[in-house]
Scaffold this motif. Sequence first.
Motif, PDB file in Angstrom:
ATOM      1  N   ILE A 146      -8.942  -2.022 -49.309  1.00  0.00           N
ATOM      2  CA  ILE A 146      -7.711  -2.614 -47.880  1.00  0.00           C
ATOM      3  C   ILE A 146      -9.397  -1.719 -46.443  1.00  0.00           C
ATOM      4  CG2 ILE A 146      -6.050  -2.619 -46.300  1.00  0.00           C
ATOM      5  CD1 ILE A 146      -4.697  -2.532 -48.708  1.00  0.00           C
ATOM      6  N   PRO A 147     -10.019  -3.020 -45.797  1.00  0.00           N
ATOM      7  CA  PRO A 147     -10.428  -2.634 -44.842  1.00  0.00           C
ATOM      8  C   PRO A 147      -9.509  -2.405 -43.544  1.00  0.00           C
ATOM      9  CG  PRO A 147     -10.931  -4.605 -45.558  1.00  0.00           C
ATOM     10  CD  PRO A 147     -10.115  -4.112 -46.191  1.00  0.00           C
ATOM     11  N   ALA A 148      -9.968  -1.785 -42.445  1.00  0.00           N
ATOM     12  CA  ALA A 148      -9.040  -1.390 -41.370  1.00  0.00           C
ATOM     13  C   ALA A 148     -10.046  -1.175 -40.076  1.00  0.00           C
ATOM     14  CB  ALA A 148      -8.407  -0.422 -41.575  1.00  0.00           C
ATOM     15  N   LYS A 149     -10.575  -2.243 -39.048  1.00  0.00           N
ATOM     16  CA  LYS A 149     -11.815  -2.130 -38.658  1.00  0.00           C
ATOM     17  C   LYS A 149     -11.880  -2.306 -37.341  1.00  0.00           C
ATOM     18  CE  LYS A 149     -14.162  -5.668 -41.531  1.00  0.00           C
ATOM     19  NZ  LYS A 149     -15.068  -5.891 -42.338  1.00  0.00           N
ATOM     20  N   ALA A 150     -12.649  -1.999 -36.507  1.00  0.00           N
ATOM     21  CA  ALA A 150     -12.390  -2.655 -35.185  1.00  0.00           C
ATOM     22  C   ALA A 150     -13.990  -2.762 -34.563  1.00  0.00           C
ATOM     23  CB  ALA A 150     -11.731  -1.684 -34.369  1.00  0.00           C
ATOM     24  N   GLY A 151     -13.939  -4.091 -33.871  1.00  0.00           N
ATOM     25  CA  GLY A 151     -14.959  -4.769 -33.371  1.00  0.00           C
ATOM     26  C   GLY A 151     -15.351  -5.185 -32.265  1.00  0.00           C
ATOM     27  N   PHE A 152     -17.523  -5.255 -31.924  1.00  0.00           N
ATOM     28  CA  PHE A 152     -17.037  -6.271 -30.346  1.00  0.00           C
ATOM     29  C   PHE A 152     -18.018  -7.362 -31.120  1.00  0.00           C
ATOM     30  CE2 PHE A 152     -19.629  -6.742 -27.178  1.00  0.00           C
ATOM     31  CZ  PHE A 152     -18.412  -6.799 -25.927  1.00  0.00           C
ATOM     32  N   LYS A 153     -17.156  -8.877 -29.913  1.00  0.00           N
ATOM     33  CA  LYS A 153     -18.264  -9.417 -30.514  1.00  0.00           C
ATOM     34  C   LYS A 153     -18.713 -10.421 -29.206  1.00  0.00           C
ATOM     35  CE  LYS A 153     -16.236 -12.951 -33.274  1.00  0.00           C
ATOM     36  NZ  LYS A 153     -15.418 -13.955 -33.794  1.00  0.00           N
ATOM     37  N   PHE A 187     -22.596 -18.826 -31.013  1.00  0.00           N
ATOM     38  CA  PHE A 187     -23.450 -18.284 -31.769  1.00  0.00           C
ATOM     39  C   PHE A 187     -23.131 -16.697 -30.910  1.00  0.00           C
ATOM     40  CE2 PHE A 187     -25.015 -22.547 -32.692  1.00  0.00           C
ATOM     41  CZ  PHE A 187     -25.813 -22.222 -34.146  1.00  0.00           C
ATOM     42  N   TYR A 188     -23.203 -15.821 -32.305  1.00  0.00           N
ATOM     43  CA  TYR A 188     -22.278 -14.730 -31.987  1.00  0.00           C
ATOM     44  C   TYR A 188     -23.378 -13.585 -32.298  1.00  0.00           C
ATOM     45  CZ  TYR A 188     -19.070 -15.120 -35.733  1.00  0.00           C
ATOM     46  OH  TYR A 188     -18.306 -15.136 -36.580  1.00  0.00           O
ATOM     47  N   VAL A 189     -22.979 -11.930 -32.028  1.00  0.00           N
ATOM     48  CA  VAL A 189     -23.490 -11.089 -33.096  1.00  0.00           C
ATOM     49  C   VAL A 189     -22.279 -10.709 -33.024  1.00  0.00           C
ATOM     50  CG1 VAL A 189     -25.951 -10.867 -32.549  1.00  0.00           C
ATOM     51  CG2 VAL A 189     -24.400  -9.868 -30.600  1.00  0.00           C
ATOM     52  N   LEU A 190     -21.701  -9.647 -33.824  1.00  0.00           N
ATOM     53  CA  LEU A 190     -20.468  -8.522 -34.402  1.00  0.00           C
ATOM     54  C   LEU A 190     -21.139  -7.600 -34.776  1.00  0.00           C
ATOM     55  CD1 LEU A 190     -17.664  -8.647 -34.593  1.00  0.00           C
ATOM     56  CD2 LEU A 190     -17.495  -9.478 -36.637  1.00  0.00           C
ATOM     57  N   GLY A 191     -20.145  -6.431 -34.409  1.00  0.00           N
ATOM     58  CA  GLY A 191     -20.254  -4.827 -34.570  1.00  0.00           C
ATOM     59  C   GLY A 191     -19.061  -4.683 -35.327  1.00  0.00           C
ATOM     60  N   GLU A 192     -18.223  -3.847 -36.094  1.00  0.00           N
ATOM     61  CA  GLU A 192     -16.684  -3.504 -36.518  1.00  0.00           C
ATOM     62  C   GLU A 192     -17.886  -2.281 -37.150  1.00  0.00           C
ATOM     63  OE1 GLU A 192     -14.450  -6.995 -37.414  1.00  0.00           O
ATOM     64  OE2 GLU A 192     -15.750  -6.817 -39.084  1.00  0.00           O
ATOM     65  N   VAL A 193     -16.713  -1.577 -37.105  1.00  0.00           N
ATOM     66  CA  VAL A 193     -16.981   0.192 -37.695  1.00  0.00           C
ATOM     67  C   VAL A 193     -15.052   0.724 -38.069  1.00  0.00           C
ATOM     68  CG1 VAL A 193     -18.143   1.492 -36.469  1.00  0.00           C
ATOM     69  CG2 VAL A 193     -16.074   1.450 -35.776  1.00  0.00           C
ATOM     70  N   GLY A 194     -14.760   0.944 -39.176  1.00  0.00           N
ATOM     71  CA  GLY A 194     -13.370   1.444 -39.699  1.00  0.00           C
ATOM     72  C   GLY A 194     -13.012   2.073 -40.945  1.00  0.00           C
ATOM     73  N   ALA A 195     -12.714   2.419 -41.930  1.00  0.00           N
ATOM     74  CA  ALA A 195     -12.359   2.950 -42.534  1.00  0.00           C
ATOM     75  C   ALA A 195     -11.912   1.601 -44.103  1.00  0.00           C
ATOM     76  CB  ALA A 195     -11.519   3.728 -42.391  1.00  0.00           C
ATOM     77  N   GLY A 196     -12.056   2.147 -45.206  1.00  0.00           N
ATOM     78  CA  GLY A 196     -11.789   1.787 -46.342  1.00  0.00           C
ATOM     79  C   GLY A 196     -10.508   2.448 -47.317  1.00  0.00           C
ATOM     80  N   PHE A 248     -15.578   5.150 -45.006  1.00  0.00           N
ATOM     81  CA  PHE A 248     -16.369   4.875 -43.759  1.00  0.00           C
ATOM     82  C   PHE A 248     -16.827   4.154 -43.854  1.00  0.00           C
ATOM     83  CE2 PHE A 248     -19.924   4.820 -40.071  1.00  0.00           C
ATOM     84  CZ  PHE A 248     -19.059   4.663 -39.399  1.00  0.00           C
ATOM     85  N   LEU A 249     -16.314   3.363 -42.921  1.00  0.00           N
ATOM     86  CA  LEU A 249     -17.364   1.774 -43.290  1.00  0.00           C
ATOM     87  C   LEU A 249     -17.904   1.583 -41.941  1.00  0.00           C
ATOM     88  CD1 LEU A 249     -16.070  -1.406 -42.924  1.00  0.00           C
ATOM     89  CD2 LEU A 249     -14.277  -0.298 -44.828  1.00  0.00           C
ATOM     90  N   TRP A 250     -19.189  -0.179 -41.957  1.00  0.00           N
ATOM     91  CA  TRP A 250     -19.484  -0.038 -40.721  1.00  0.00           C
ATOM     92  C   TRP A 250     -20.374  -1.456 -41.223  1.00  0.00           C
ATOM     93  CZ3 TRP A 250     -24.727  -1.165 -39.908  1.00  0.00           C
ATOM     94  CH2 TRP A 250     -25.529  -0.141 -40.353  1.00  0.00           C
ATOM     95  N   GLU A 266     -22.581  -4.684 -44.905  1.00  0.00           N
ATOM     96  CA  GLU A 266     -20.950  -3.814 -44.905  1.00  0.00           C
ATOM     97  C   GLU A 266     -21.766  -2.338 -45.402  1.00  0.00           C
ATOM     98  OE1 GLU A 266     -17.197  -5.142 -43.671  1.00  0.00           O
ATOM     99  OE2 GLU A 266     -17.640  -5.959 -46.352  1.00  0.00           O
ATOM    100  N   ASP A 267     -21.352  -1.315 -44.949  1.00  0.00           N
ATOM    101  CA  ASP A 267     -22.089  -0.070 -45.870  1.00  0.00           C
ATOM    102  C   ASP A 267     -20.760   0.474 -45.750  1.00  0.00           C
ATOM    103  OD1 ASP A 267     -24.011   1.722 -46.550  1.00  0.00           O
ATOM    104  OD2 ASP A 267     -23.247   3.294 -45.155  1.00  0.00           O
ATOM    105  N   TYR A 268     -20.337   1.087 -47.406  1.00  0.00           N
ATOM    106  CA  TYR A 268     -19.207   2.024 -47.780  1.00  0.00           C
ATOM    107  C   TYR A 268     -19.843   3.497 -48.008  1.00  0.00           C
ATOM    108  CZ  TYR A 268     -18.013  -2.847 -47.874  1.00  0.00           C
ATOM    109  OH  TYR A 268     -17.918  -4.331 -47.765  1.00  0.00           O
ATOM    110  N   LYS A 269     -19.483   4.021 -46.875  1.00  0.00           N
ATOM    111  CA  LYS A 269     -20.248   5.646 -47.473  1.00  0.00           C
ATOM    112  C   LYS A 269     -20.211   5.967 -48.427  1.00  0.00           C
ATOM    113  CE  LYS A 269     -21.229   9.699 -44.951  1.00  0.00           C
ATOM    114  NZ  LYS A 269     -20.791  10.491 -45.588  1.00  0.00           N
ATOM    115  N   ASP A 270     -18.754   6.680 -48.887  1.00  0.00           N
ATOM    116  CA  ASP A 270     -18.275   6.965 -50.163  1.00  0.00           C
ATOM    117  C   ASP A 270     -17.650   6.442 -51.170  1.00  0.00           C
ATOM    118  OD1 ASP A 270     -17.990   9.388 -48.277  1.00  0.00           O
ATOM    119  OD2 ASP A 270     -15.765   9.181 -47.416  1.00  0.00           O
TER     120      ASP A 270
END
Length: 170
Positions: A94-101, A109-118, A130-132, A150-154
């Motif tokens: 389950i990802p939980a992310k906060a971001g800016f669009k 047309f947009y760019v989006l950046g999100e960070v959070g946890a999986g 941690f995911l971004w 999408e990158d999932y560190k652990d």
Amino acid sequence: MRKSRNLKILCLAAFAFLYANTTFAQDSEIKNYDQGFRLGFGINGGIPTDKDYDWSLGGDVRLQYDLTKRASLTLTTGFTNLFQKGDAKDLGFIPAKAGFKAFIWEDQFYVLGEVGAGFAVTNGYDKTTFLWAPGIGYANKYIDLSVRYEDYKDFRTNQVALRVAYGFDL
């Protein structure tokens, strides 16, 4: 490892450049815009960029708050499953992310950046990572199409994913 690091730096640099170009909106446009919430339901499919997993599939719910006509804050959650061939265990989380669009062209047309946890929830996996996720997309009044890295560190993996969503004003 170095290739992944260079890709991360390149994505962040592109996001910063595109965001900087959107900060010069006209004052009258910002003053006359009604702020509000949007809700979207999406289906995601992806291909991991390494050999640990074969493909992914998931669904999400995204709450978006429009700060201006060209800038929004987002909260996204849902479920994603990373599939493996053979007897190896799939990884569902389950990802939980906060971001800016930031809308950069014609308010569509947009760019989006999100960070959070999986949060791993299937097959005995017990990790949180941690995911971004930087991405680009197209949105109109109801449809939202985007591609993201999408990158999932652990979880020691990452993916390139396509999102198709239906959204509406609340």
